[in-house]
Design an enzyme around this catalytic site. Sequence first.
Site, PDB file in Angstrom:
ATOM      1  CG  ASP A 355      -1.847   1.151   1.317  1.00 53.51           C
ATOM      2  OD1 ASP A 355      -2.723   1.260   0.450  1.00 53.51           O
ATOM      3  OD2 ASP A 355      -1.700   1.962   2.258  1.00 53.51           O
ATOM      4  CD  GLU A 392      -2.135   2.243  -3.472  1.00 56.15           C
ATOM      5  OE1 GLU A 392      -3.324   2.504  -3.758  1.00 56.15           O
ATOM      6  OE2 GLU A 392      -1.723   2.210  -2.306  1.00 56.15           O
TER       7      GLU A 392
END
Length: 705
Positions: A355, A392
């Site tokens: 993330d 990401e």
Amino acid sequence: MTMHAADMVIVSAQQLQPIDTIDGFQVRPGFFRDFGATIIPGGVNFTVQSHGAESIELLLFHRGAEEPFAELKFPDNYRIGFVYSMIVFGLDIGEFEYAYRVDGPYDEKKGLRFDPTKLLLDPYARAVTGQSLWGHKNNARHGYRARVVRSNFDWGRERTSQIPMEDLIIYEMHVRGFTKDPSSGTACPGTFHALKEKIPYLKKLGINAVELMPIFEFDEMRDARLIDENQLLDYWGYNPVSFFAPNTSYCSALEYNREGLELKNMIKELHDNGIEVILDVVFNHTAEGNELGPCFSFKGFDNNVYYMLTPDGDYYNFSGCGNTLNCNHPVVQEMILDCLRYWVIEYRVDGFRFDLASILGRNEHGVPMNQPPLLRNLAFDSILGNIKLIAEAWDAGGLYQVGSFPSWKRWAEWNGRYRDDMRCFLKGDTGMARIAAQRMTGSPDLYDPVYRGGNASVNFITCHDGFTLYDLYSYNQKHNEANGWGNTDGYDDNNSWNCGAEGSTDDPDILALRLKMMKNACAVLMCSRGTPMFLSGDEFGDTRYGNNNPYCQDNEISWLDWSLLAKEPNRELFDFFRYMIAFRKKHPAIRRDLEPSYIGFPSMSLHGLTPWEPEAPESAYAACVLFSGYDEDSGKEDLVYIAVNAHWHPAQMTLPDLPEGYVWKIAVNTGDPLQQVFEEDEMPAAEKQLLLGERSVIVFVGEPV
């Protein structure tokens, strides 16, 4: 004592004799290289580190008790460098929990926040107490404490999966939301056990990898609040409390000192059915927040080591969540590497999606680095050698690295450009045809195969963050009022289209168009070079009622409504997803470069409505892509031609010439009102020139006559 705990198999209990007594317990120096709490013959080894501490105490509690039954201060000779280690003999791991007190200087301007009144959670804790009942506030004054976990799961002959990246079909899901709705029909809704119950469904759908939203321990009650009598929680779980501990509230039963057993059983069962497990991990921040947030672990051990701090001791906030983990500090690097190795060794996970991964490439001042040591170490780590690493490639500080994320040919990326460009193209935006064709061929403008390898792009049109596929074609604007922020949260640039009505409607024409648009998106995704990923529930038209940021919605907004599967046209959509997934698996030319085609076609080529004319004019709304190659496994040519018309009028198209003895056949035609998919032995032959319907996709296969 400097022996590593891994060597304990050759050490008997008689050789480990206590040499000191502290608070009634016999102790001796421990294993300094083994962080956390580890069972050894006759006792438990406790090891922690702090660069700035002046002293550390180990506190032992009876389960649930407010006051410790033992307070064991580490003697000076139980410290080497900045590491404190102690073996405590005579402990029954089922009868105690533990925490630490750390004393040292307190100077916020220097980033020092040592406070001996705080009880601190071990950064390497394998299990966290007080978190096992979902939605129940931990009212104990002591906050978080840890338990010792027994590691004796029998993985049998299991070995790490070897499914190549390009062969994966990733299914992103929230463990609780996947089965929590009563319509799931599971015995233990919202748990790891319930996910295991759904394995036959996953196999029927055809996916071979699940990407689990955060399952590290987090506190769903962290920001609990009532909005219009609805209880809102930290439902998604992107605020980690402990990186090494699984979220015990996802278990169907309490697992004292065997935390993770249900999760391991689930992973083993998925592996036994050919499904890999990828974890969505959050190493960009913690749940401690900024200077106003709690101090329960990292702040109290070494605030100025674990977090990026300004010259005045404040917290940099590149995560958007109050603090930013100082990932490229050697201590934090070591912890992250230890953590990922632990999940691979103890839980046999197959990959990680990071993330806000751009944060992992910033230095202690927040400046992006050219060769971030953490990312490089992850790429070349031996334990992680065949583990999928997916970034990401952006963060909340404005750093956007899609196509430029440091990779060493090991890192793949969530291709946010694929999502944005394909959404714009499919809904009919002008000037997107050429860009869409690039995205369908693996985004070579972003990922040079020489420098990035052939598996850098994870293609997606939907994910947990944003609209579901159904909502993408049902709403022009987000509808996040239920979140309590006046509809100001969530993305505004969704590139969505409601097909003529906002939200629910009974208009049959609009409903038919929405179904076609969802099929188009699925067909294009499965016929694109790169690794496809889609959100759970998209395959049967699950809706979040226009909420594109349901991070706090532990209710029917986020839970999958499995009753939709039994209804039309949702069942039709599910069958279409199944067909397209199977089609992708059947045609390796879509997924990778094969041996050169005997027919003479290149591996991939871009076309317009007229073949071999890739330079689409600005006004073009059609994109065509040809995949070609000789498949040694099947011993035949693999030829796939996908034609997409995003315009609201049909268009005349021409197919590429095939040599004598070959013919184009139609496998998929979303514009056909009678039959849209065809099995291999039923595919009709296509004319050289034909009509490509409005807002439709046709997939052709080149076959011998």
